[in-house]
Design a protein around this motif. Structure first.
Motif, PDB file in Angstrom:
ATOM      1  N   ALA A 409       0.840  -1.208   0.000  1.00  0.00           N
ATOM      2  CA  ALA A 409       0.000   0.000   0.000  1.00  0.00           C
ATOM      3  C   ALA A 409       0.873   1.255   0.000  1.00  0.00           C
ATOM      4  N   ALA A 410       1.936   1.239   0.826  1.00  0.00           N
ATOM      5  CA  ALA A 410       2.828   2.401   0.900  1.00  0.00           C
ATOM      6  C   ALA A 410       3.522   2.634  -0.438  1.00  0.00           C
ATOM      7  N   GLN A 411       3.978   1.550  -1.070  1.00  0.00           N
ATOM      8  CA  GLN A 411       4.664   1.688  -2.357  1.00  0.00           C
ATOM      9  C   GLN A 411       3.717   2.245  -3.426  1.00  0.00           C
ATOM     10  N   LYS A 412       2.468   1.779  -3.415  1.00  0.00           N
ATOM     11  CA  LYS A 412       1.497   2.297  -4.384  1.00  0.00           C
ATOM     12  C   LYS A 412       1.261   3.793  -4.168  1.00  0.00           C
ATOM     13  N   PHE A 413       1.084   4.172  -2.915  1.00  0.00           N
ATOM     14  CA  PHE A 413       0.817   5.578  -2.610  1.00  0.00           C
ATOM     15  C   PHE A 413       2.015   6.445  -2.992  1.00  0.00           C
ATOM     16  N   LEU A 414       3.216   6.027  -2.569  1.00  0.00           N
ATOM     17  CA  LEU A 414       4.422   6.810  -2.839  1.00  0.00           C
ATOM     18  C   LEU A 414       4.719   6.866  -4.335  1.00  0.00           C
ATOM     19  N   SER A 415       4.499   5.753  -5.018  1.00  0.00           N
ATOM     20  CA  SER A 415       4.717   5.729  -6.473  1.00  0.00           C
ATOM     21  C   SER A 415       3.778   6.691  -7.176  1.00  0.00           C
ATOM     22  N   ALA A 495      13.092  10.014   2.909  1.00  0.00           N
ATOM     23  CA  ALA A 495      12.728   8.726   3.510  1.00  0.00           C
ATOM     24  C   ALA A 495      11.751   7.974   2.622  1.00  0.00           C
ATOM     25  N   GLY A 496      10.819   8.714   1.965  1.00  0.00           N
ATOM     26  CA  GLY A 496       9.871   8.081   1.062  1.00  0.00           C
ATOM     27  C   GLY A 496      10.546   7.537  -0.187  1.00  0.00           C
ATOM     28  N   LEU A 500      10.861   3.523  -1.799  1.00  0.00           N
ATOM     29  CA  LEU A 500      10.662   3.097  -3.181  1.00  0.00           C
ATOM     30  C   LEU A 500      11.902   2.387  -3.730  1.00  0.00           C
ATOM     31  N   ARG A 501      13.078   2.884  -3.328  1.00  0.00           N
ATOM     32  CA  ARG A 501      14.314   2.294  -3.860  1.00  0.00           C
ATOM     33  C   ARG A 501      14.623   0.949  -3.229  1.00  0.00           C
TER      34      ARG A 501
END
Length: 725
Positions: A409-415, A495-496, A500-501
């Protein structure tokens, strides 16, 4: 003045055996003629800081107070304790005003309460010059700062009194002020080399809960019905809501009234008076109600709508439990309230005012949605660290919320944040990000071509409300930052980008579930156990005296005093005088009828013995056997190791070791107070434990100014209990 003389005046006039944290230091400085700034929490005893010096020194203490109701309340309480005090304001008739002014010219009063606009009239200042002013105390001093939550321009005029009385010491008092507001108060009041006292913001007797707002009226009604005969405040964001909720409560059998600035003055004053006198149990109010209200037995504060900032929320919840008894604070929260508050902010004309309000609202939303200890979050807002892993008095500590692997969920939001910035070269807000994640087709999404980016529609497994909660948590975790401008945008932080990386695991919190209906109502932890039937009889007797004197019931005796009477059964004048809050004047006026009521009750009912007193009445209990874990920790402690050293050696928490050692001592192992506490510390600890009892340590810790950690308090309590046994 000697400490002994201070304590003698404290007991004789106010009925207390010890000062609350910082009171003695503030009073000593005031008597020495110094300017003082005092920030004490609601219920922390601010008023005593200027009232007691007024009894000791010659001359008149002038108290600047913002509300007429507060003036009357304080003067009624002082008069009941035998203190010569008065107020002057617009509620007085001409004859009564002349009589009070005559008394002031004759030096008959020790304290004068007045609003700032009345004090600053030329005629009033001229009279003040003739009244031998010895001190000026500014109550609710945060009103002087435009950075505070309740700025009042008339407070800025008070500083002119410094020119009129250059040698008179000033005292500024407040219960709510950030560091910036504190500096503003000192600056605008022109305090000279002021001694600044800042007590802990912690209110250990208050519990904090936030629940999802589903059916707010039904939730409110169920909560109030579970607390029969208890007084509380329901805060609503609009005048219309206060009237609607109050009307529905009355229809459902709850004694309630509305309170807001739009009511006629007489109606508003009557509703407040009925609440203060326990004629009604619930007041439904906007934030217009409550500043300076001295009603000590408010047992709950319920926020029907989201407050606009943390300072306001802290002050409003602080109106519960002023008497130190356990009280509850419940906030009903929904994302819809965030939208409503944001629309109010958008109506403001000043861009800077809008920016500050959005920033404050973001912090309030963070508090409402966070999964961490709510007490710690509140204290951190005011620059104070709580220092305990679990407060034992908020929903997040008592019932920790479930966490889950939210990496995807975090990766989707940040992406999505990253792709939107990459596609358009400008930032967007949270709602727009959610629109893209859930595959929405809003005008802006289509206009800007955001339905073509790779993250469009990849988050359909979550609802919009769920993404809003997840997004705000991701912001709180520091993976994104949100601006406080009108069109607040969201951007990635370093940090975000790292998430992702590296695809590092991100733990998120599931939103809280709706509370169970019909939750069982139990006596709150930390309440004073007493003979409830006698307590009810004493409450009725107190109300008779209060009605006959046309004052609120707590002016006669507080609930704390009554509960201790219903526990100790005082039937002699000496025993009655030892009750907390019973001074010489109250023994003289009310001692005989209350002791007679207790004697009559005992002739018809057996005296109760409470669980924490069994040792005193039944003699030594059988020696218990400490568990093996406790015995091992105690063995190391007896050998001279500290709690910290034992905890490190055994791989346990220091609090666990303290519990082991305490259990062993209570089970019969030797415990020597002299080895761990000085004589002065022992005297101080015994006095507070005698006053508050020892079944709850949080009130004891607060009463001692948080100068003793829980481990030491556990140890002393164990030694004390063992000695009694």
């Amino acid at each position: 003045m000697s400490s002994t003389a201070l304590f003698r005046t404290l007991k004789q006039s106010f009925g207390y055996d010890f000062f609350r944290p910082l009171q003695e230091e503030i009073i000593t400085d005031a008597l020495a003629g110094r300017d003082v700034f005092a920030l004490l929490p609601t219920g922390g005893g601010k008023s005593l800081c200027f009232q007691l010096p007024a009894l000791i020194r010659e001359g008149l203490t002038v108290v600047v107070s913002p509300l007429i109701a507060l003036m009357k309340d304080q003067v009624d309480a002082l008069t009941a304790s035998g203190v010569a005090a008065t107020f002057i304001n617009s509620t007085l008739g001409a004859a009564e005003s002349r009589a009070r002014l005559r008394g002031l010219f004759n030096g008959e009063y020790r304290l004068l309460y007045a609003a700032p606009e009345r004090l600053m009239l030329d005629g009033t200042i001229e009279m003040l010059r003739q009244w031998n002013v010895a001190q000026i105390a500014v109550d609710e001093a945060h009103c002087i700062s435009e950075w505070g939550h309740d700025f009042r321009p008339e407070y800025r005029q008070i500083a002119k009194l410094r020119d009129v009385f250059p040698e008179v010491p000033f005292m500024a008092l407040t219960a709510t002020a950030t560091e910036r507001v504190r500096g503003d108060i000192v600056k605008h009041l022109r305090l000279r080399d002021a001694r600044c006292y800042v007590a802990s913001f912690n209110r250990p007797n208050l519990s904090y809960r936030v629940v999802p707002k589903a059916k707010p009226y039904e939730q409110t009604l169920a909560f109030i019905r579970g607390r029969k005969r208890e007084c509380g405040i329901v805060y609503c964001s609009s005048r219309k809501a206060t009237e609607s909720v109050a009307e529905r409560l009355v229809a459902d059998g709850i004694a309630a009234r509305p309170y807001h600035a739009g009511l006629e003055d007489k109606v508003r004053a009557l509703n407040q008076e009925l609440f203060l006198r326990d004629e009604i149990h619930v007041i439904c109010a906007t934030i217009a109600f409550g500043m300076g209200i001295n009603k000590p037995n408010v047992r709950f504060v319920l926020h029907y709508d989201l407050p606009k900032n943390v300072e306001g929320y802290y002050q409003e919840t602080g109106r519960a439990g002023r008497d130190g008894l356990p009280s509850e604070c419940l906030l009903l929260f929904s994302s819809g309230d965030v939208v409503k508050q944001t629309s109010f902010i958008d109506e403001k004309s000043d861009p800077e005012e809008q920016r500050v309000a959005r920033e404050q609202l973001q912090k309030m939303v963070h508090y409402a949605e966070c999964a961490a200890c709510r007490r710690a979050e509140l204290l951190r807002y005011f620059g104070e660290e709580f220092g305990e892993p679990n407060c034992g008095g908020c929903d997040n500590c008592l019932e920790p919320r479930e966490t889950f692997d939210g990496t995807l969920a975090a990766q989707k939001f940040l992406s999505c944040v990253y792709r939107l910035r990459q596609a358009s070269r400008f930032g967007v807000g949270l709602n727009h990000i959610i629109e893209v994640l859930t595959g929405g087709a809003s005008e802006k999404v289509l206009k800007w071509g955001h339905d073509k980016i790779s993250t469009y529609g990849i988050g359909k497994e979550h609802s919009r409300a769920e993404w809003a909660a997840l997004g705000r948590e991701i912001i709180r975790l520091g993976y994104c930052r949100q601006s406080a401008e009108k069109f607040s945008t969201i951007e990635l932080t370093e940090a975000g980008m790292e998430i992702l990386r590296s695809r590092k695991t991100v733990t998120l919190t599931r939103p809280p579930a709706e509370p169970e209906r019909g939750r069982e109502d139990k006596r709150r932890v930390g309440d004073i156990a007493c003979d409830e039937a006698l307590f009810e009889q004493l409450r009725r007797l107190r109300k008779e005296f209060a009605d006959s004197r046309d004052v609120p019931a707590y002016i006669i005796f507080s609930d704390v005093s009554l509960r201790i009477m219903a526990r100790e059964y005082p039937t002699t004048e000496r025993a009655f005088a030892n009750i907390t809050g019973v001074g010489a004047k109250k023994v003289e006026e009310f001692g005989a009828p209350f002791m007679e009521a207790i004697q009559k009750y005992l002739r018809e009912n057996p005296r109760q013995v409470f669980a924490d007193e069994l040792d005193r009445f039944n003699g030594p209990p059988p020696r218990r056997v400490a568990a093996s874990a406790s015995r091992e920790s105690y063995r190391m402690f007896a050998a001279g190791q500290s709690f910290g050293e034992i905890a490190k050696a055994r791989g346990l928490a220091e609090s666990t070791i303290a519990k082991h050692v305490s259990d062993a001592i209570e089970a019969g192992e030797p415990g020597d107070a002299d080895a761990h506490f000085t004589a002065a510390e022992q005297a101080e600890l015994h006095a507070v434990f005698d006053q508050l009892s020892d079944y709850a340590l949080a009130p004891v810790k607060e009463a001692l100014g948080n100068r003793y950690d829980y481990s030491r308090l556990h140890l002393f309590r164990a030694i004390r209990r063992a000695r009694k046994a």
